[in-house]
Design an enzyme around this catalytic site. Structure first.
Site, mmCIF file in Angstrom:
data_model
loop_
_atom_site.group_PDB
_atom_site.id
_atom_site.type_symbol
_atom_site.label_atom_id
_atom_site.label_comp_id
_atom_site.label_asym_id
_atom_site.label_seq_id
_atom_site.Cartn_x
_atom_site.Cartn_y
_atom_site.Cartn_z
ATOM 1 N N LYS A 132 0.885 -1.174 0.000
ATOM 2 C CA LYS A 132 0.000 0.000 0.000
ATOM 3 C C LYS A 132 0.916 1.216 0.000
ATOM 4 O O LYS A 132 1.470 1.599 1.020
ATOM 5 C CB LYS A 132 -0.872 -0.012 1.267
ATOM 6 N N GLU A 144 8.933 1.348 11.463
ATOM 7 C CA GLU A 144 9.987 2.374 11.405
ATOM 8 C C GLU A 144 9.255 3.715 11.446
ATOM 9 O O GLU A 144 8.527 4.050 10.514
ATOM 10 C CB GLU A 144 10.819 2.203 10.145
ATOM 11 N N CYS A 175 13.408 10.266 7.374
ATOM 12 C CA CYS A 175 13.081 9.797 8.733
ATOM 13 C C CYS A 175 14.261 9.969 9.683
ATOM 14 O O CYS A 175 14.083 10.309 10.835
ATOM 15 C CB CYS A 175 12.589 8.362 8.709
ATOM 16 N N GLU A 212 8.829 15.915 15.451
ATOM 17 C CA GLU A 212 9.355 15.702 14.103
ATOM 18 C C GLU A 212 8.668 16.672 13.154
ATOM 19 O O GLU A 212 7.450 16.647 12.996
ATOM 20 C CB GLU A 212 9.084 14.253 13.675
HETATM 21 P P1 NDP Z 1 1.455 8.472 7.796
HETATM 22 O O1 NDP Z 1 2.061 7.734 8.912
HETATM 23 O O2 NDP Z 1 0.039 8.912 7.917
HETATM 24 O O3 NDP Z 1 1.535 7.617 6.425
HETATM 25 C C1 NDP Z 1 2.322 6.482 6.212
HETATM 26 C C2 NDP Z 1 1.512 5.405 5.514
HETATM 27 O O4 NDP Z 1 0.448 4.962 6.370
HETATM 28 C C3 NDP Z 1 0.830 5.892 4.224
HETATM 29 O O5 NDP Z 1 0.809 4.853 3.273
HETATM 30 C C4 NDP Z 1 -0.560 6.200 4.718
HETATM 31 O O6 NDP Z 1 -1.551 6.234 3.721
HETATM 32 C C5 NDP Z 1 -0.809 5.079 5.702
HETATM 33 N N1 NDP Z 1 -1.871 5.375 6.655
HETATM 34 C C6 NDP Z 1 -2.305 6.605 7.064
HETATM 35 N N2 NDP Z 1 -3.313 6.471 7.951
HETATM 36 C C7 NDP Z 1 -3.543 5.146 8.106
HETATM 37 C C8 NDP Z 1 -4.450 4.377 8.885
HETATM 38 N N3 NDP Z 1 -5.351 4.950 9.676
HETATM 39 N N4 NDP Z 1 -4.403 3.035 8.804
HETATM 40 C C9 NDP Z 1 -3.505 2.439 7.983
HETATM 41 N N5 NDP Z 1 -2.637 3.105 7.211
HETATM 42 C C10 NDP Z 1 -2.632 4.445 7.283
HETATM 43 O O7 NDP Z 1 2.351 9.724 7.464
HETATM 44 P P2 NDP Z 1 1.872 11.141 6.883
HETATM 45 O O8 NDP Z 1 1.898 11.021 5.421
HETATM 46 O O9 NDP Z 1 0.568 11.584 7.441
HETATM 47 O O10 NDP Z 1 2.983 12.102 7.457
HETATM 48 C C11 NDP Z 1 2.801 12.654 8.762
HETATM 49 C C12 NDP Z 1 4.096 12.703 9.495
HETATM 50 O O11 NDP Z 1 4.609 11.381 9.661
HETATM 51 C C13 NDP Z 1 5.213 13.447 8.772
HETATM 52 O O12 NDP Z 1 5.139 14.817 8.968
HETATM 53 C C14 NDP Z 1 6.415 12.842 9.429
HETATM 54 O O13 NDP Z 1 6.651 13.464 10.646
HETATM 55 C C15 NDP Z 1 6.015 11.401 9.671
HETATM 56 N N6 NDP Z 1 6.514 10.528 8.587
HETATM 57 C C16 NDP Z 1 7.543 9.711 8.878
HETATM 58 C C17 NDP Z 1 8.087 8.942 7.878
HETATM 59 C C18 NDP Z 1 9.236 8.044 8.133
HETATM 60 O O14 NDP Z 1 10.018 7.808 7.207
HETATM 61 N N7 NDP Z 1 9.363 7.451 9.306
HETATM 62 C C19 NDP Z 1 7.591 8.985 6.499
HETATM 63 C C20 NDP Z 1 6.461 9.835 6.320
HETATM 64 C C21 NDP Z 1 5.965 10.580 7.346
HETATM 65 P P3 NDP Z 1 -1.968 7.664 3.077
HETATM 66 O O15 NDP Z 1 -0.813 8.114 2.303
HETATM 67 O O16 NDP Z 1 -3.126 7.331 2.246
HETATM 68 O O17 NDP Z 1 -2.295 8.581 4.217
#
Ligand code: NDP
Length: 494
Positions: free
Chosen positions: A186, A262, A297, A397
Protein backbone atom coordinates in the site's frame (compact mmCIF):
# COMPACT_ATOMS: atom_id res chain seq x y z
CA UNK A 1 20.36 16.88 -21.89
CA UNK A 2 16.80 15.60 -21.34
CA UNK A 3 14.03 18.17 -21.16
CA UNK A 4 12.31 16.70 -18.14
CA UNK A 5 9.35 19.05 -18.30
CA UNK A 6 8.52 17.91 -21.82
CA UNK A 7 9.11 14.32 -20.76
CA UNK A 8 6.67 14.79 -17.87
CA UNK A 9 4.04 16.22 -20.21
CA UNK A 10 4.40 13.15 -22.43
CA UNK A 11 3.94 10.71 -19.51
CA UNK A 12 0.80 8.65 -19.19
CA UNK A 13 1.41 6.93 -15.85
CA UNK A 14 -0.36 3.69 -14.97
CA UNK A 15 -2.71 4.61 -12.15
CA UNK A 16 -4.82 1.48 -11.61
CA UNK A 17 -4.46 -1.15 -8.91
CA UNK A 18 -2.16 -4.07 -9.68
CA UNK A 19 -3.82 -7.24 -8.38
CA UNK A 20 -3.21 -10.87 -9.29
CA UNK A 21 -0.95 -10.00 -12.19
CA UNK A 22 -3.13 -7.37 -13.87
CA UNK A 23 -3.95 -3.69 -13.70
CA UNK A 24 -7.58 -2.98 -12.88
CA UNK A 25 -9.68 -0.13 -11.53
CA UNK A 26 -11.04 -0.29 -8.00
CA UNK A 27 -14.15 -2.48 -7.86
CA UNK A 28 -16.29 0.52 -6.97
CA UNK A 29 -14.48 2.79 -9.45
CA UNK A 30 -13.10 4.97 -6.64
CA UNK A 31 -10.13 7.25 -7.27
CA UNK A 32 -8.13 9.98 -5.56
CA UNK A 33 -6.06 12.74 -7.14
CA UNK A 34 -2.28 12.77 -7.20
CA UNK A 35 -0.66 16.20 -7.53
CA UNK A 36 2.81 17.28 -8.62
CA UNK A 37 4.36 19.24 -5.75
CA UNK A 38 6.57 21.18 -8.20
CA UNK A 39 3.59 23.25 -9.37
CA UNK A 40 0.52 21.84 -7.62
CA UNK A 41 -0.88 20.49 -10.90
CA UNK A 42 -2.89 17.30 -11.18
CA UNK A 43 -0.83 14.37 -12.47
CA UNK A 44 -3.49 11.74 -12.48
CA UNK A 45 -6.52 10.28 -10.77
CA UNK A 46 -5.30 7.11 -9.05
CA UNK A 47 -7.45 4.08 -8.23
CA UNK A 48 -8.42 3.94 -4.56
CA UNK A 49 -8.61 0.38 -3.26
CA UNK A 50 -11.60 -0.41 -1.06
CA UNK A 51 -11.89 -3.37 1.33
CA UNK A 52 -13.02 -5.66 -1.50
CA UNK A 53 -9.91 -4.83 -3.56
CA UNK A 54 -7.59 -5.45 -0.62
CA UNK A 55 -9.41 -8.74 -0.03
CA UNK A 56 -8.80 -9.69 -3.67
CA UNK A 57 -5.10 -8.81 -3.46
CA UNK A 58 -4.61 -10.72 -0.21
CA UNK A 59 -6.57 -13.72 -1.51
CA UNK A 60 -4.37 -13.80 -4.63
CA UNK A 61 -1.25 -13.47 -2.48
CA UNK A 62 -2.38 -16.27 -0.21
CA UNK A 63 -3.33 -18.52 -3.13
CA UNK A 64 0.06 -17.96 -4.75
CA UNK A 65 1.81 -18.67 -1.47
CA UNK A 66 -0.09 -21.89 -0.79
CA UNK A 67 0.37 -23.01 -4.41
CA UNK A 68 4.14 -22.73 -4.02
CA UNK A 69 4.76 -21.07 -7.41
CA UNK A 70 7.14 -18.65 -5.68
CA UNK A 71 7.29 -19.74 -2.06
CA UNK A 72 8.60 -23.20 -2.95
CA UNK A 73 10.33 -22.28 -6.21
CA UNK A 74 14.01 -23.14 -6.48
CA UNK A 75 15.79 -20.23 -4.84
CA UNK A 76 17.98 -19.90 -7.92
CA UNK A 77 14.82 -19.24 -9.90
CA UNK A 78 13.78 -16.51 -7.45
CA UNK A 79 17.30 -15.16 -7.69
CA UNK A 80 17.19 -14.97 -11.50
CA UNK A 81 13.81 -13.24 -11.52
CA UNK A 82 14.84 -10.64 -8.93
CA UNK A 83 18.12 -9.98 -10.75
CA UNK A 84 16.11 -9.42 -13.92
CA UNK A 85 13.86 -7.02 -12.01
CA UNK A 86 16.88 -5.02 -10.85
CA UNK A 87 18.13 -4.92 -14.48
CA UNK A 88 14.73 -3.76 -15.72
CA UNK A 89 14.69 -0.97 -13.15
CA UNK A 90 17.95 0.34 -14.52
CA UNK A 91 16.83 -0.14 -18.13
CA UNK A 92 13.81 2.03 -17.23
CA UNK A 93 15.83 4.43 -15.10
CA UNK A 94 14.63 7.65 -16.72
CA UNK A 95 10.96 6.77 -16.58
CA UNK A 96 11.09 5.59 -12.96
CA UNK A 97 13.13 8.62 -11.94
CA UNK A 98 10.72 10.98 -13.66
CA UNK A 99 7.70 9.40 -11.99
CA UNK A 100 9.45 9.62 -8.62
CA UNK A 101 10.52 13.22 -9.10
CA UNK A 102 7.18 14.39 -10.44
CA UNK A 103 5.15 12.67 -7.73
CA UNK A 104 7.36 13.29 -4.68
CA UNK A 105 9.29 16.48 -5.53
CA UNK A 106 12.73 14.82 -5.30
CA UNK A 107 15.21 16.57 -7.59
CA UNK A 108 15.44 14.60 -10.83
CA UNK A 109 19.20 14.31 -10.40
CA UNK A 110 18.69 12.58 -7.03
CA UNK A 111 15.93 10.38 -8.43
CA UNK A 112 18.23 9.27 -11.31
CA UNK A 113 21.47 8.99 -9.36
CA UNK A 114 20.25 7.86 -5.95
CA UNK A 115 16.64 6.66 -5.64
CA UNK A 116 16.29 4.32 -8.61
CA UNK A 117 19.86 2.89 -8.54
CA UNK A 118 19.62 2.44 -4.77
CA UNK A 119 16.28 0.63 -5.06
CA UNK A 120 17.61 -1.58 -7.86
CA UNK A 121 20.74 -2.38 -5.85
CA UNK A 122 18.54 -3.39 -2.93
CA UNK A 123 16.59 -5.87 -5.05
CA UNK A 124 19.82 -7.23 -6.54
CA UNK A 125 21.54 -7.52 -3.15
CA UNK A 126 18.79 -9.70 -1.71
CA UNK A 127 18.69 -11.79 -4.87
CA UNK A 128 22.45 -12.35 -4.60
CA UNK A 129 22.11 -13.30 -0.94
CA UNK A 130 19.74 -16.15 -1.74
CA UNK A 131 22.38 -18.80 -2.39
CA UNK A 132 24.75 -17.58 0.30
CA UNK A 133 22.62 -17.96 3.40
CA UNK A 134 22.72 -21.34 5.16
CA UNK A 135 20.28 -22.93 7.55
CA UNK A 136 21.34 -24.64 10.80
CA UNK A 137 21.84 -28.05 12.30
CA UNK A 138 21.33 -28.05 16.06
CA UNK A 139 23.87 -29.71 18.42
CA UNK A 140 21.58 -32.64 19.28
CA UNK A 141 22.58 -35.94 20.95
CA UNK A 142 24.09 -38.47 18.52
CA UNK A 143 20.79 -40.33 18.12
CA UNK A 144 19.02 -37.37 16.55
CA UNK A 145 19.34 -34.81 13.80
CA UNK A 146 17.58 -31.46 14.17
CA UNK A 147 17.40 -29.13 11.18
CA UNK A 148 16.52 -25.49 11.82
CA UNK A 149 15.31 -24.00 8.56
CA UNK A 150 14.11 -20.55 7.61
CA UNK A 151 10.80 -20.64 5.79
CA UNK A 152 8.86 -17.75 4.27
CA UNK A 153 6.22 -16.28 6.56
CA UNK A 154 3.35 -16.11 4.09
CA UNK A 155 1.59 -12.89 3.05
CA UNK A 156 3.37 -9.63 3.84
CA UNK A 157 1.55 -6.28 3.89
CA UNK A 158 3.94 -3.40 3.20
CA UNK A 159 2.62 0.07 4.05
CA UNK A 160 4.95 2.70 2.70
CA UNK A 161 5.33 6.50 3.13
CA UNK A 162 5.90 9.23 0.56
CA UNK A 163 9.38 10.45 1.40
CA UNK A 164 11.43 7.78 -0.43
CA UNK A 165 8.76 5.70 -2.20
CA UNK A 166 10.93 3.44 -4.34
CA UNK A 167 13.79 3.01 -1.90
CA UNK A 168 11.60 2.14 1.08
CA UNK A 169 9.41 -0.12 -1.06
CA UNK A 170 12.54 -1.95 -2.23
CA UNK A 171 13.81 -2.27 1.37
CA UNK A 172 10.62 -4.19 2.14
CA UNK A 173 9.86 -6.03 -1.10
CA UNK A 174 13.47 -7.09 -1.73
CA UNK A 175 13.94 -9.31 1.32
CA UNK A 176 10.27 -10.33 1.50
CA UNK A 177 10.19 -11.64 -2.07
CA UNK A 178 13.67 -13.11 -1.87
CA UNK A 179 12.59 -15.14 1.16
CA UNK A 180 9.65 -16.54 -0.83
CA UNK A 181 6.76 -14.54 0.57
CA UNK A 182 3.86 -12.96 -1.30
CA UNK A 183 3.59 -9.19 -0.84
CA UNK A 184 0.76 -6.65 -1.00
CA UNK A 185 2.02 -3.06 -1.04
CA UNK A 186 0.00 0.00 0.00
CA UNK A 187 1.95 3.03 -1.23
CA UNK A 188 1.34 6.51 0.19
CA UNK A 189 -1.47 8.48 -1.46
CA UNK A 190 0.97 11.20 -2.47
CA UNK A 191 3.33 8.86 -4.26
CA UNK A 192 1.78 5.73 -5.79
CA UNK A 193 2.97 6.06 -9.38
CA UNK A 194 6.53 4.74 -9.24
CA UNK A 195 5.36 1.74 -7.21
CA UNK A 196 2.69 0.89 -9.80
CA UNK A 197 5.33 1.03 -12.54
CA UNK A 198 7.64 -1.09 -10.40
CA UNK A 199 4.89 -3.74 -10.17
CA UNK A 200 4.66 -3.90 -13.97
CA UNK A 201 8.42 -4.39 -14.17
CA UNK A 202 8.24 -7.13 -11.54
CA UNK A 203 5.65 -8.96 -13.64
CA UNK A 204 7.81 -8.52 -16.75
CA UNK A 205 10.77 -9.95 -14.83
CA UNK A 206 8.76 -13.05 -13.99
CA UNK A 207 7.31 -12.47 -10.51
CA UNK A 208 4.23 -14.71 -10.77
CA UNK A 209 0.61 -13.54 -10.59
CA UNK A 210 -0.56 -12.79 -7.08
CA UNK A 211 2.93 -12.79 -5.58
CA UNK A 212 3.20 -8.99 -5.75
CA UNK A 213 0.15 -6.72 -5.72
CA UNK A 214 -0.13 -2.95 -5.27
CA UNK A 215 -3.26 -1.49 -3.69
CA UNK A 216 -2.99 2.26 -3.98
CA UNK A 217 -5.56 3.97 -1.81
CA UNK A 218 -6.32 5.84 1.37
CA UNK A 219 -4.54 4.88 4.55
CA UNK A 220 -7.69 4.72 6.64
CA UNK A 221 -9.32 2.38 4.09
CA UNK A 222 -6.73 0.32 2.18
CA UNK A 223 -4.01 0.57 4.85
CA UNK A 224 -6.40 -0.39 7.60
CA UNK A 225 -7.89 -3.25 5.57
CA UNK A 226 -4.40 -4.69 5.13
CA UNK A 227 -3.54 -4.16 8.80
CA UNK A 228 -6.67 -5.99 9.96
CA UNK A 229 -6.65 -8.74 7.34
CA UNK A 230 -6.69 -12.22 8.89
CA UNK A 231 -4.65 -13.71 6.02
CA UNK A 232 -1.80 -11.20 6.31
CA UNK A 233 1.03 -12.72 8.36
CA UNK A 234 3.17 -9.62 8.81
CA UNK A 235 2.90 -5.87 8.35
CA UNK A 236 6.02 -3.90 7.60
CA UNK A 237 5.34 -0.19 8.05
CA UNK A 238 7.27 3.06 7.71
CA UNK A 239 5.59 6.32 8.64
CA UNK A 240 4.37 8.32 11.61
CA UNK A 241 4.26 7.02 15.20
CA UNK A 242 0.51 7.64 15.39
CA UNK A 243 -0.25 5.38 12.43
CA UNK A 244 2.42 2.85 13.39
CA UNK A 245 0.72 2.37 16.75
CA UNK A 246 -2.57 1.82 14.95
CA UNK A 247 -1.03 -1.15 13.17
CA UNK A 248 -0.27 -2.71 16.56
CA UNK A 249 -3.96 -2.28 17.42
CA UNK A 250 -5.06 -3.70 14.06
CA UNK A 251 -2.84 -6.73 14.67
CA UNK A 252 -4.10 -7.18 18.22
CA UNK A 253 -7.71 -6.94 17.12
CA UNK A 254 -7.29 -9.34 14.18
CA UNK A 255 -4.92 -12.29 13.89
CA UNK A 256 -1.98 -11.13 16.02
CA UNK A 257 0.16 -10.74 12.92
CA UNK A 258 3.78 -9.61 13.26
CA UNK A 259 4.31 -5.86 12.95
CA UNK A 260 7.60 -4.19 12.10
CA UNK A 261 7.65 -0.40 12.54
CA UNK A 262 9.99 2.37 11.41
CA UNK A 263 8.52 5.56 12.84
CA UNK A 264 10.88 8.41 12.11
CA UNK A 265 12.98 10.44 14.45
CA UNK A 266 14.47 13.64 15.72
CA UNK A 267 18.04 12.67 15.02
CA UNK A 268 20.77 14.73 16.66
CA UNK A 269 24.06 15.84 15.18
CA UNK A 270 26.33 16.37 18.21
CA UNK A 271 29.35 18.59 17.60
CA UNK A 272 31.98 18.59 20.34
CA UNK A 273 34.41 21.42 21.05
CA UNK A 274 37.44 19.58 19.66
CA UNK A 275 36.02 19.14 16.15
CA UNK A 276 38.89 20.01 13.84
CA UNK A 277 37.34 20.78 10.49
CA UNK A 278 34.28 22.91 11.20
CA UNK A 279 33.80 23.70 7.51
CA UNK A 280 33.44 20.03 6.59
CA UNK A 281 31.30 19.51 9.66
CA UNK A 282 28.96 22.38 8.70
CA UNK A 283 28.53 21.03 5.19
CA UNK A 284 27.69 17.58 6.56
CA UNK A 285 25.29 19.01 9.15
CA UNK A 286 23.52 21.10 6.50
CA UNK A 287 23.16 18.21 4.01
CA UNK A 288 22.16 15.96 6.90
CA UNK A 289 19.00 17.99 7.35
CA UNK A 290 18.34 19.77 4.04
CA UNK A 291 18.67 16.76 1.69
CA UNK A 292 15.23 15.89 0.29
CA UNK A 293 13.95 19.13 1.89
CA UNK A 294 14.30 17.52 5.31
CA UNK A 295 11.74 14.80 4.58
CA UNK A 296 13.97 12.00 5.77
CA UNK A 297 13.08 9.80 8.73
CA UNK A 298 16.64 9.88 10.04
CA UNK A 299 17.27 13.50 8.95
CA UNK A 300 19.63 15.27 11.34
CA UNK A 301 17.02 17.73 12.53
CA UNK A 302 18.74 18.66 15.83
CA UNK A 303 22.18 20.25 16.02
CA UNK A 304 23.52 19.89 19.57
CA UNK A 305 26.65 22.01 19.57
CA UNK A 306 29.25 22.85 22.18
CA UNK A 307 29.18 26.56 23.01
CA UNK A 308 32.89 26.82 22.13
CA UNK A 309 32.19 26.24 18.43
CA UNK A 310 28.56 27.36 18.21
CA UNK A 311 28.98 30.72 16.49
CA UNK A 312 31.42 29.61 13.81
CA UNK A 313 29.54 26.40 13.06
CA UNK A 314 26.04 27.83 12.94
CA UNK A 315 26.97 30.74 10.70
CA UNK A 316 28.61 28.27 8.30
CA UNK A 317 25.57 25.96 8.34
CA UNK A 318 23.33 28.95 7.54
CA UNK A 319 25.70 29.92 4.71
CA UNK A 320 25.64 26.39 3.24
CA UNK A 321 21.82 26.34 3.48
CA UNK A 322 21.59 29.63 1.60
CA UNK A 323 23.97 28.38 -1.10
CA UNK A 324 21.96 25.26 -1.97
CA UNK A 325 20.00 25.43 -5.22
CA UNK A 326 16.33 25.28 -4.24
CA UNK A 327 14.14 24.91 -7.28
CA UNK A 328 12.07 22.96 -9.74
CA UNK A 329 12.67 19.22 -9.17
CA UNK A 330 12.62 18.75 -12.95
CA UNK A 331 15.64 21.03 -13.38
CA UNK A 332 18.85 19.01 -13.29
CA UNK A 333 20.64 21.83 -11.44
CA UNK A 334 18.25 21.67 -8.50
CA UNK A 335 19.71 20.36 -5.25
CA UNK A 336 16.70 20.82 -2.96
CA UNK A 337 13.22 20.13 -4.30
CA UNK A 338 9.80 20.50 -2.77
CA UNK A 339 7.80 19.58 0.25
CA UNK A 340 5.56 16.69 -0.82
CA UNK A 341 2.09 18.22 -0.41
CA UNK A 342 0.05 21.21 0.68
CA UNK A 343 -0.71 19.46 3.98
CA UNK A 344 2.96 18.91 4.73
CA UNK A 345 3.85 22.44 3.59
CA UNK A 346 1.32 23.92 6.03
CA UNK A 347 2.69 21.71 8.78
CA UNK A 348 6.26 22.88 8.17
CA UNK A 349 5.28 26.57 8.02
CA UNK A 350 3.29 26.20 11.25
CA UNK A 351 6.46 25.01 12.94
CA UNK A 352 8.24 28.19 11.84
CA UNK A 353 5.63 30.11 13.85
CA UNK A 354 6.06 27.73 16.80
CA UNK A 355 9.84 28.30 16.71
CA UNK A 356 9.37 32.08 16.88
CA UNK A 357 6.84 31.69 19.69
CA UNK A 358 9.34 29.55 21.59
CA UNK A 359 11.96 32.29 21.27
CA UNK A 360 14.26 30.83 18.61
CA UNK A 361 16.12 33.00 16.10
CA UNK A 362 14.91 31.97 12.64
CA UNK A 363 17.14 31.94 9.55
CA UNK A 364 15.22 31.22 6.32
CA UNK A 365 11.86 29.56 6.93
CA UNK A 366 9.87 31.23 4.17
CA UNK A 367 7.78 29.70 1.44
CA UNK A 368 9.30 30.65 -1.90
CA UNK A 369 8.26 30.40 -5.55
CA UNK A 370 11.28 29.57 -7.69
CA UNK A 371 11.03 29.78 -11.49
CA UNK A 372 7.57 31.35 -11.17
CA UNK A 373 6.13 28.08 -9.86
CA UNK A 374 3.61 29.92 -7.71
CA UNK A 375 1.62 26.88 -6.63
CA UNK A 376 4.60 24.63 -5.83
CA UNK A 377 5.53 23.64 -2.27
CA UNK A 378 8.98 25.16 -1.69
CA UNK A 379 10.47 26.17 1.68
CA UNK A 380 13.87 27.74 2.24
CA UNK A 381 16.47 25.80 4.21
CA UNK A 382 15.75 26.91 7.76
CA UNK A 383 17.83 27.14 10.93
CA UNK A 384 16.21 27.70 14.31
CA UNK A 385 18.94 28.90 16.66
CA UNK A 386 18.63 29.09 20.45
CA UNK A 387 16.19 26.18 20.71
CA UNK A 388 15.20 24.76 24.09
CA UNK A 389 15.58 21.02 23.42
CA UNK A 390 12.66 20.21 25.71
CA UNK A 391 10.22 22.44 23.77
CA UNK A 392 8.13 21.48 20.75
CA UNK A 393 10.80 22.45 18.20
CA UNK A 394 13.36 20.34 20.05
CA UNK A 395 11.07 17.34 20.42
CA UNK A 396 8.59 17.10 17.54
CA UNK A 397 9.35 15.70 14.10
CA UNK A 398 8.88 18.55 11.62
CA UNK A 399 9.77 16.64 8.44
CA UNK A 400 10.86 19.72 6.55
CA UNK A 401 14.15 21.56 5.87
CA UNK A 402 14.39 22.82 9.44
CA UNK A 403 17.32 22.44 11.83
CA UNK A 404 16.89 23.07 15.57
CA UNK A 405 20.10 24.29 17.24
CA UNK A 406 20.69 23.77 20.96
CA UNK A 407 23.90 24.82 22.72
CA UNK A 408 25.55 22.62 25.35
CA UNK A 409 28.66 22.70 27.50
CA UNK A 410 30.76 19.53 27.36
CA UNK A 411 30.29 15.91 26.34
CA UNK A 412 28.08 14.77 29.23
CA UNK A 413 25.52 17.49 28.70
CA UNK A 414 25.68 16.88 24.95
CA UNK A 415 24.87 13.17 25.28
CA UNK A 416 22.14 13.93 27.81
CA UNK A 417 20.46 16.36 25.43
CA UNK A 418 20.83 13.98 22.46
CA UNK A 419 19.10 11.24 24.46
CA UNK A 420 16.35 13.56 25.70
CA UNK A 421 13.94 12.50 22.96
CA UNK A 422 11.13 10.00 22.50
CA UNK A 423 12.92 8.97 19.29
CA UNK A 424 16.11 6.99 18.72
CA UNK A 425 16.57 6.41 15.01
CA UNK A 426 20.00 7.93 14.30
CA UNK A 427 22.60 10.41 15.52
CA UNK A 428 26.09 11.61 14.77
CA UNK A 429 29.01 12.83 16.83
CA UNK A 430 31.80 15.09 15.62
CA UNK A 431 35.08 14.97 17.55
CA UNK A 432 38.81 14.46 16.98
CA UNK A 433 39.08 12.31 20.13
CA UNK A 434 38.69 8.63 19.28
CA UNK A 435 37.87 7.65 22.86
CA UNK A 436 35.17 10.30 23.09
CA UNK A 437 33.78 9.07 19.77
CA UNK A 438 33.47 5.48 21.02
CA UNK A 439 32.05 6.55 24.40
CA UNK A 440 29.45 8.81 22.84
CA UNK A 441 28.49 6.20 20.23
CA UNK A 442 28.07 3.70 23.07
CA UNK A 443 25.96 6.06 25.19
CA UNK A 444 23.61 7.41 22.51
CA UNK A 445 20.41 5.40 22.29
CA UNK A 446 19.84 5.20 18.56
CA UNK A 447 19.82 2.53 15.85
CA UNK A 448 22.66 4.21 13.92
CA UNK A 449 25.44 6.49 15.22
CA UNK A 450 27.76 8.14 12.71
CA UNK A 451 31.18 9.48 13.71
CA UNK A 452 32.49 12.53 11.82
CA UNK A 453 29.97 12.03 9.05
CA UNK A 454 26.23 11.76 8.51
CA UNK A 455 23.90 9.61 6.43
CA UNK A 456 26.44 7.29 4.92
CA UNK A 457 24.85 3.90 4.73
CA UNK A 458 24.24 0.99 2.49
CA UNK A 459 22.06 -2.04 2.15
CA UNK A 460 24.75 -4.00 4.03
CA UNK A 461 23.89 -2.46 7.42
CA UNK A 462 20.62 -2.71 9.38
CA UNK A 463 18.43 0.37 9.74
CA UNK A 464 15.80 1.00 12.38
CA UNK A 465 15.10 2.62 15.67
CA UNK A 466 15.30 2.52 19.42
CA UNK A 467 12.49 3.88 21.62
CA UNK A 468 9.50 5.27 19.70
CA UNK A 469 11.39 5.25 16.43
CA UNK A 470 10.07 1.73 16.15
CA UNK A 471 11.03 -1.90 16.19
CA UNK A 472 12.45 -4.24 13.61
CA UNK A 473 15.06 -3.45 11.01
CA UNK A 474 15.11 -2.77 7.29
CA UNK A 475 18.22 -3.59 5.20
CA UNK A 476 20.98 -6.18 5.69
CA UNK A 477 20.61 -9.94 6.20
CA UNK A 478 18.75 -9.21 9.45
CA UNK A 479 15.87 -7.91 7.35
CA UNK A 480 15.92 -11.08 5.22
CA UNK A 481 15.66 -13.09 8.44
CA UNK A 482 12.72 -11.02 9.61
CA UNK A 483 10.62 -12.19 6.66
CA UNK A 484 11.13 -15.83 7.64
CA UNK A 485 9.99 -18.16 10.39
CA UNK A 486 12.26 -20.79 11.93
CA UNK A 487 11.12 -24.37 11.53
CA UNK A 488 12.67 -27.25 13.47
CA UNK A 489 12.62 -30.74 11.98
CA UNK A 490 13.75 -33.28 14.59
CA UNK A 491 14.68 -36.70 13.20
CA UNK A 492 15.13 -39.73 15.40
CA UNK A 493 18.23 -41.62 14.27
CA UNK A 494 17.57 -44.57 16.58
P1 NDP B 1 1.46 8.47 7.80
O1 NDP B 1 2.06 7.73 8.91
O2 NDP B 1 0.04 8.91 7.92
O3 NDP B 1 1.53 7.62 6.43
C1 NDP B 1 2.32 6.48 6.21
C2 NDP B 1 1.51 5.40 5.51
O4 NDP B 1 0.45 4.96 6.37
C3 NDP B 1 0.83 5.89 4.22
O5 NDP B 1 0.81 4.85 3.27
C4 NDP B 1 -0.56 6.20 4.72
O6 NDP B 1 -1.55 6.23 3.72
C5 NDP B 1 -0.81 5.08 5.70
N1 NDP B 1 -1.87 5.37 6.65
C6 NDP B 1 -2.30 6.61 7.06
N2 NDP B 1 -3.31 6.47 7.95
C7 NDP B 1 -3.54 5.15 8.11
C8 NDP B 1 -4.45 4.38 8.89
N3 NDP B 1 -5.35 4.95 9.68
N4 NDP B 1 -4.40 3.03 8.80
C9 NDP B 1 -3.51 2.44 7.98
N5 NDP B 1 -2.64 3.11 7.21
C10 NDP B 1 -2.63 4.45 7.28
O7 NDP B 1 2.35 9.72 7.46
P2 NDP B 1 1.87 11.14 6.88
O8 NDP B 1 1.90 11.02 5.42
O9 NDP B 1 0.57 11.58 7.44
O10 NDP B 1 2.98 12.10 7.46
C11 NDP B 1 2.80 12.65 8.76
C12 NDP B 1 4.10 12.70 9.50
O11 NDP B 1 4.61 11.38 9.66
C13 NDP B 1 5.21 13.45 8.77
O12 NDP B 1 5.14 14.82 8.97
C14 NDP B 1 6.41 12.84 9.43
O13 NDP B 1 6.65 13.46 10.65
C15 NDP B 1 6.02 11.40 9.67
N6 NDP B 1 6.51 10.53 8.59
C16 NDP B 1 7.54 9.71 8.88
C17 NDP B 1 8.09 8.94 7.88
C18 NDP B 1 9.24 8.04 8.13
O14 NDP B 1 10.02 7.81 7.21
N7 NDP B 1 9.36 7.45 9.31
C19 NDP B 1 7.59 8.99 6.50
C20 NDP B 1 6.46 9.83 6.32
C21 NDP B 1 5.96 10.58 7.35
P3 NDP B 1 -1.97 7.66 3.08
O15 NDP B 1 -0.81 8.11 2.30
O16 NDP B 1 -3.13 7.33 2.25
O17 NDP B 1 -2.30 8.58 4.22
Amino acid sequence: MTNWIDAALALTPESRLFIDGEFRPAADGGTFDSFAPRDGSLISAVSAAAQVDVDAAVAAASRAFEGGVWSRADRRHRQRVLMRLADLMLENLDELALLESLDSGHPISDARNVDVPNAARTIRWYAEALDKVYDEIAPTPENALALVRREPLGVIGAVVPWNYPLIITAWKIGPALAAGNSVVVKPAENTSLSTLRFAALAAEAGVPEGVLSVVSGLGAVAGQALGRHPLVDKITFTGSPAVGKRFLTYAGESNGKQVSLELGGKSAQLVLADTEDLTACASSVAWGIFYNAGQTCHGGSRLIVDEAVHDELVSEVVRVGESLVLGDPLDEATQIGTIVSQVQLDRVLDYVDVARAEGATVHGGRRVHPNGLDDGFYVEPTVFDGVDNSGRIGQEEIFGPALAVTTVNGVEEGVRVVNYSQYGLAASVWTSNVTAAHRVARDIRAGTVWVNTFDVADIITPFGGFKQSGSGRDRSLHALDSYTALKTTWIDLG
